[in-house]
Design an enzyme around this catalytic site. Sequence first.
Site, short mmCIF file in Angstrom:
data_model
loop_
_atom_site.label_atom_id
_atom_site.label_comp_id
_atom_site.label_asym_id
_atom_site.label_seq_id
_atom_site.Cartn_x
_atom_site.Cartn_y
_atom_site.Cartn_z
CB CYS A 80 -53.89 38.81 35.54
SG CYS A 80 -55.51 37.37 35.27
CG HIS A 168 -57.63 42.86 36.52
ND1 HIS A 168 -56.90 42.12 35.12
CD2 HIS A 168 -57.64 40.92 36.53
CE1 HIS A 168 -57.07 41.36 34.33
NE2 HIS A 168 -57.24 40.48 35.28
CD GLU A 170 -56.93 45.96 34.59
OE1 GLU A 170 -56.09 45.07 34.07
OE2 GLU A 170 -55.83 46.01 35.49
#
Length: 511
Positions: A80, A168, A170
Site C-alpha cells: 500500500c 493488503h 495481511e
Amino acid sequence: MQHDKVLILDFGSQYTQLIARRVRELNIYSEIHPFNKIPENIDDYKAVILSGSPFSVRGDQALHPDLSQIQGKKPLLGVCYGAQYLAHFSGGNVAPSNTREYGRANLSYVKEGEAFFKGISKNSQVWMSHSDTIKDLPTNGELLASTHDVENAAFKINGEKTFAIQFHPEVYHSTDGKQLLENFLVTIAEVNPDWTPDSFVEETIEALKEKIGNDKVVLGLSGGVDSTVAAVLLNKAIGNNLYCVFVNNGLLRKNEFENVLNQYEGMNLNVKGVNASARFLDALAGESDPEKKRKAIGRVFIEVFDDEAHLIEGVKWLAQGTIYPDVIESISATGGPSATIKSHHNVGGLPDFMKLKVVEPLRALFKDEVRRVGASLGIDPELLGRHPFPGPGLAIRILGDVTPEKVRILQEVDAIFINGLKAANLYDKVWQAGAMLLPVNSVGVMGDERTYEKCVALRAVESTDGMTADWVNLPYEFLQKTSNDIINKVKGVNRVVYDISSKPPATIEWE
C-alpha cells in the site's frame, strides 16, 4: 540456533501488526520497527516489508525511510503506502484516485509464470484500502497484476528483488494473502521457515539460563495464559530460583483468588498468594479517569511486588508475562507514527526505587503464539483456553469510580455470564467475554414498583490476537436467559445490554 528474520517498517498503518502475525504463521520470525528507526544491524534481516500508512506520499507529511541499505540489496516488499512510496520516489507517479479504493476487489490480470504470484489465480480476492493510486510505474518497473479498478495493483522493479502491491495481503479478506507472502519470503527471499513453538521453547529456556544464571526471580502470576506460560518457561530454566506471587487486587472475578491458587497445585511451581485488595481499592478511591486508574493499579502492583521481593533474600529479577500487543498498544507501534491506544500496567519499566531487573520471556509473542508455546510445554489445554482477562481487572470494566459495592455487583454479573457461556458450550467459541458496569442508572419496574438501578453491558468477541476483534452473535435465547438471571439474582441491576462493536473502531475493553 540462528533464525532468519524479517524486518517490517511501520508507517503507522492499523494493519502493521497483522503483517507480523501473517509472517509468523509461516514459521518465520518478524519484527516491527518504526520507519525512521531502522536497526543498525540491517544485515541480520533476510528481507524487509514496508507497511501501509494513513499518510499520503504526495503530502508534506509524507514519511521518508532511508532505504539506502535496503533497496536493491535485500528482498523488499512494499504494501500500500510502501508500494506507492517505491513508485512515487523512483520515477513513477502517484495521484489521487477518482474514488476511494476501499474494500474487496478481485484480480483481473496476473502475469503468467511470475514466482511472486505462484498458486494465485487471476480472480483471487484482495483487500484495498487507499485514496491514492499508482498512475505510472517507477523506472524499470514491470506490471505484475491488476484489478478491474486498479491497473497497477502489483509490480516489481527489474534488476532488484523489489516487489510492491497496492492491496493488503495481511488481512483475512485477501484470500491468497498468506500464499503471496510465502512466495515472496520463502521462494524469492529464500527465508528459512524454521521458527516454531518447539524451537522457541528450546531457545528461550537456554537464553533464560544464560541471562539469569543462579539469580532468583520473582514473577507475578495472574492465573491467565501469559503469566502461566512465562512461569513454566522460567521454571524449566531456573527451577526453585523462581518465586511466583499471585496478588489479589480486589478486582478479580468472583472466587478467583482461591480458584487460581488451587489451579497451580501440581504444576511444580512455587506460588504464594498475597491479599492486597484494600491497598488497591484505597488507591482507586474517587478516581474516574481510565488512564489514571490504570496507572494507579500499575503503581500499587509495583509497590506490592517490591514488598514481596524484599522478603526473598537475594532476588534480582522481576519476571512479567508481557506480550507483543501490550507493547504495541502502549508505545505507538514500537515508537512509530501510530496512535497510542492505552497504557498497560506491565509495560514501561520499573521505578528507580525498585532495584530489580526485568525479564519478559513472552515479550515478542502474540496471544495465539503464547497458546501454541504453552501447548508445546504440555500445559493443561483447559488453562490455555482460558479467556484473556485485563491486568487491571474489573477496575477498567467499572466505568467511573471504583467502590467495593460496584466490584461486588460486577463480580456477580460476570459470574453469571461466564458460567452461562460454559453451561451452553459457548465459552470455547468466544475469544474473550466480560461484563461492564455502566456509570448510569435507568428506570425499571420490579413487582409493580419503580426501580432506579444500574445498567450492565455484556461483551463477547472473537479474535486471534486481540489486535482486531469482532463481536460474537450469541443466540438470542442465551442472551435472554442471561439477562433474566442477572436482573433477578444481582441486587442493584435492572437493565442488561449487549455490545455489538468491533475492534477497530472500538476496543475490546471499555476503558
